[in-house]
Design an enzyme around this catalytic site. Structure first.
Site, PDB file in Angstrom:
ATOM      1  CE  LYS A 208      -3.531   2.232   2.805  1.00 21.92           C
ATOM      2  NZ  LYS A 208      -4.529   2.096   3.871  1.00 21.92           N
ATOM      3  CD  GLU A 214       9.187  -6.108   7.366  1.00 25.07           C
ATOM      4  OE1 GLU A 214       9.049  -4.937   6.910  1.00 25.07           O
ATOM      5  OE2 GLU A 214       8.837  -6.436   8.506  1.00 25.07           O
ATOM      6  N   GLY A 269      -4.963  -2.205   5.165  1.00 26.74           N
ATOM      7  CA  GLY A 269      -4.207  -3.349   4.661  1.00 26.74           C
ATOM      8  C   GLY A 269      -4.936  -4.672   4.884  1.00 26.74           C
ATOM      9  NE  ARG A 270      -6.818  -4.282  10.994  1.00 27.57           N
ATOM     10  CZ  ARG A 270      -6.177  -3.123  11.119  1.00 27.57           C
ATOM     11  NH1 ARG A 270      -5.065  -2.907  10.442  1.00 27.57           N
ATOM     12  NH2 ARG A 270      -6.650  -2.171  11.895  1.00 27.57           N
ATOM     13  CD  GLU A 355      -2.295  -5.202  11.532  1.00 27.63           C
ATOM     14  OE1 GLU A 355      -1.245  -5.850  11.582  1.00 27.63           O
ATOM     15  OE2 GLU A 355      -2.753  -4.734  10.475  1.00 27.63           O
ATOM     16  CG  HIS A 386      -5.728 -36.678  15.794  1.00 30.25           C
ATOM     17  ND1 HIS A 386      -5.981 -37.965  16.160  1.00 30.25           N
ATOM     18  CD2 HIS A 386      -6.686 -36.328  14.897  1.00 30.25           C
ATOM     19  CE1 HIS A 386      -7.048 -38.410  15.482  1.00 30.25           C
ATOM     20  NE2 HIS A 386      -7.491 -37.430  14.713  1.00 30.25           N
ATOM     21  CE  LYS A 506       4.545  -1.362   8.106  1.00 30.94           C
ATOM     22  NZ  LYS A 506       3.683  -0.902   7.022  1.00 30.94           N
TER      23      LYS A 506
HETATM   24  C1  G6Q Z   1      -2.665  -3.962   7.847  1.00 33.79           C
HETATM   25  C2  G6Q Z   1      -1.440  -3.373   8.340  1.00 33.79           C
HETATM   26  C3  G6Q Z   1      -0.173  -4.073   7.893  1.00 33.79           C
HETATM   27  C4  G6Q Z   1       0.219  -3.771   6.456  1.00 33.79           C
HETATM   28  C5  G6Q Z   1       1.649  -4.232   6.220  1.00 33.79           C
HETATM   29  C6  G6Q Z   1       2.107  -3.966   4.817  1.00 33.79           C
HETATM   30  O1  G6Q Z   1      -3.776  -3.573   8.112  1.00 33.79           O
HETATM   31  O2  G6Q Z   1      -1.405  -2.029   8.053  1.00 33.79           O
HETATM   32  O3  G6Q Z   1      -0.243  -5.465   8.037  1.00 33.79           O
HETATM   33  O4  G6Q Z   1      -0.651  -4.357   5.567  1.00 33.79           O
HETATM   34  O5  G6Q Z   1       2.492  -3.625   7.134  1.00 33.79           O
HETATM   35  O6  G6Q Z   1       2.035  -2.618   4.498  1.00 33.79           O
HETATM   36  P1  G6Q Z   1       2.208  -2.130   3.021  1.00 33.79           P
HETATM   37  O7  G6Q Z   1       1.117  -2.722   2.197  1.00 33.79           O
HETATM   38  O8  G6Q Z   1       2.149  -0.643   3.054  1.00 33.79           O
HETATM   39  O9  G6Q Z   1       3.544  -2.649   2.564  1.00 33.79           O
END
Ligand code: G6Q
Length: 542
Positions: A208, A214, A269-270, A355, A386, A506
């Site tokens: 996003k 990462e 994001g989620r 989250e 199990h 981050k």
């Molecule tokens: C989701 C969070 C988090 C995010 C990641 C990746 O709701 O904000 O999990 O999706 O940190 O972020 P980017 O898409 O900006 O790389």
């Protein structure tokens, strides 16, 4: 939103007294007293049947929980979300994932912009691209068709795509290979790409912000991997596309923004698997089935928006979650899908729920004086039976669980599916009703073993049953949990749409990286533990 603090609301206080009166209410007794309970305490929407009769509740509990939802302004808050009001208060943003699945021709105007039209513009571009990749019309740099798609992203830009790919694998184009790289641990990238030919591989860089360390680290390694194999930077144009809200950074990285699929800051994001973040899903299952997925989401949205609260699936599930978290002290919730394709669904839900509702202050910034989001976890059945089910059956903690089952298997084979499904019903039954001392004795159990074999029962379950796992049904299921999370967050009066804890992580790692990489001994000014760990690490890495 209500001005009365949660614990001072009349319904909350009534629930506290009610909980005390109920004491150790027994499911055996509730069922014996009401032969119709198993059919009455059910609800159905968008192809999902919810049996919530095996919960530690009476009609009065439900009445009071619904009153709590009303006193907490659930309907108003929900409507504000659907209108695009900035209900994500700490980021001053609208929360409009529901717009991502509104049908073409619908309209939702925010700040003078029709966001539904924007959504369909992007969906159409995604569909055009997905078709070209699927048909082989989109060629790599050497003229070969794409056979491998690697999504590079993390958190919300990874968990939805992975979960959806696994869940819908049955519907995917098996001539294409899909891989997902998320962890900055190089092993993730190396293992995901080791058997792929660069000239047949497409990387989707999903971020996003396009600023996540990462993802950018993995994206750079992917670029080096490709360029070193194909021998030229020119190859990037045919082998990299981006999904992001940040065109500038995408261009800086070297991806032509003509090959970028956008979304908007009002998609968390989620909550983004049905935005352009779902590009890998669309390539895997094709645009038509992706639209079925969106239709499923939308159907559940409409149910959430319009069904009366006592018949509203996400509301019921959200209220039950509040009941256990706040009136029974339950710390965790298990989600146990009896469908192998849903193996990543619990991991996906972990992010969605934890989250969103792992928050310690109210919308107004006051510390909460009650528990908020529970710990979600789970594994597919019957495997979990199990291993960890033992603790749910006979441990000392109350762990409400959701069991998810289907009438049809996508891979019918002998009597596998009936055996699988029998376990859904048997587990729910055993958890609810247990096995009494008399029953254990009657089985001829040796007296000294009797106490060990007694199962107290009274372990609450929701059973979710649907015909079969389809793209449409997956959309319904995800939206069901999204709105359950919304319901819980509204009652707790928290911001379910920010994630400042994630942001902190981050920032912190970025400070320490140079201290690990510098060739000279760095001046460390952390706490003594962090300083010592950094020094030890530097020695270990040699
Ligand atoms: C989701 C969070 C988090 C995010 C990641 C990746 O709701 O904000 O999990 O999706 O940190 O972020 P980017 O898409 O900006 O790389």
């Amino acid at each position: 939103m209500p001005t009365v603090p949660l614990r001072d609301r009349a319904a909350w206080q009534a629930l506290e007294s009610h909980r005390a009166e109920l004491g150790e209410v027994r499911l055996r007794e509730l069922f014996a007293a009401d032969p119709g309970r198993g059919e009455r305490l059910t609800a159905e929407a968008a192809g999902i049947y919810l049996d919530y009769s095996k919960n530690l509740i009476t009609d009065e509990t439900l009445r009071l929980l619904v009153r709590l939802a009303e006193e907490s302004g659930l309907a108003g808050h929900r409507d504000a979300m659907f209108r695009g009001e900035p209900i994500n208060v700490s980021e001053h943003r609208s929360v409009l994932h529901v717009a991502l699945r509104m049908p073409r021709g619908g309209s939702l105007t925010v700040d003078g912009v029709d966001v539904v039209a924007q959504v369909h513009e992007v969906l159409d571009r995604m569909a055009g691209f997905a078709r070209r990749v699927r048909s082989g019309d989109w060629k790599g740099h050497t003229g070969k068709r794409i056979r491998n798609v690697v999504n590079v992203g993390i958190g919300g830009s990874d968990l939805g795509p992975v979960m959806a790919y696994e869940a819908l694998r049955h519907y995917t184009d098996r001539d294409l290979t899909f891989r997902f790289v998320s962890n900055v641990d190089a092993t993730d990238f190396v293992e995901a790409t080791r058997d792929l030919s660069a000239d047949e591989t497409l990387f989707i860089i999903s971020s996003k912000t396009f600023g996540t360390l990462e993802t950018l680290t993995n994206a750079h390694s992917a670029r080096d991997w490709l360029v070193s194999r194909l021998g030229t930077q020119d190859a990037i144009a045919k082998h990299f596309v981006a999904v992001s809200t940040n065109a500038e950074r995408v261009a800086e990285f070297g991806i032509d923004t003509a090959n970028m699929f956008g979304f908007w800051d009002w998609v968390g994001g989620r909550y983004s698997m049905d935005s352009a973040i779902g590009l890998s899903t669309m390539i895997a299952i094709g645009p038509e089935q992706f639209h079925d997925l969106l239709a499923g989401f939308h159907e559940m949205d409409e149910h959430f928006r319009s069904a009366p609260l006592p018949e509203n699936l996400p509301v019921l599930m959200g209220l039950l979650a509040v009941w256990y978290a706040n009136f029974h002290g339950a710390q965790t919730v298990g989600v146990l899908p009896y469908e192998q394709y849903l193996k990543r669904f619990p991991a996906y839900l972990q992010q969605l729920t934890m989250e969103s509702n792992g928050k310690h202050v109210t919308l107004g910034g006051d510390l909460v004086d009650y528990d908020t989001g529970a710990v979600y976890w789970g594994e597919p059945g019957t495997n979990g039976q199990h291993s960890f089910y033992q603790l749910i059956h006979q441990g000392t903690r109350l762990i409400p669980v959701d069991l998810i089952g289907f009438g049809k298997s996508l891979n019918p084979l002998g009597d596998h599916h009936d055996i699988l499904s029998s376990n859904v019903f048997a587990q729910a039954q055993a958890l609810a009703f247990g096995k009494s001392e008399d029953e254990v004795r009657a089985e001829g159990t040796a007296p000294d073993v009797v106490p060990h074999r007694v199962m107290q029962g009274n372990r609450p379950t929701n059973v979710l049953l649907a015909e079969k796992l389809t793209p449409y049904l997956l959309g319904c299921l995800v939206a069901l949990y999204e709105h359950s999370v919304f319901t819980q967050g509204t009652i707790w009066g928290i911001d379910s749409f920010d994630q400042w804890g994630v942001e902190l992580g981050k920032q912190l790692a970025a400070q320490i990286v140079p201290e690990l990489t510098s060739s000279t001994e760095p001046d460390l000014s952390h706490d003594s533990s962090t300083n010592a760990l950094i020094r030890r690490y530097r020695r270990l890495k040699g």
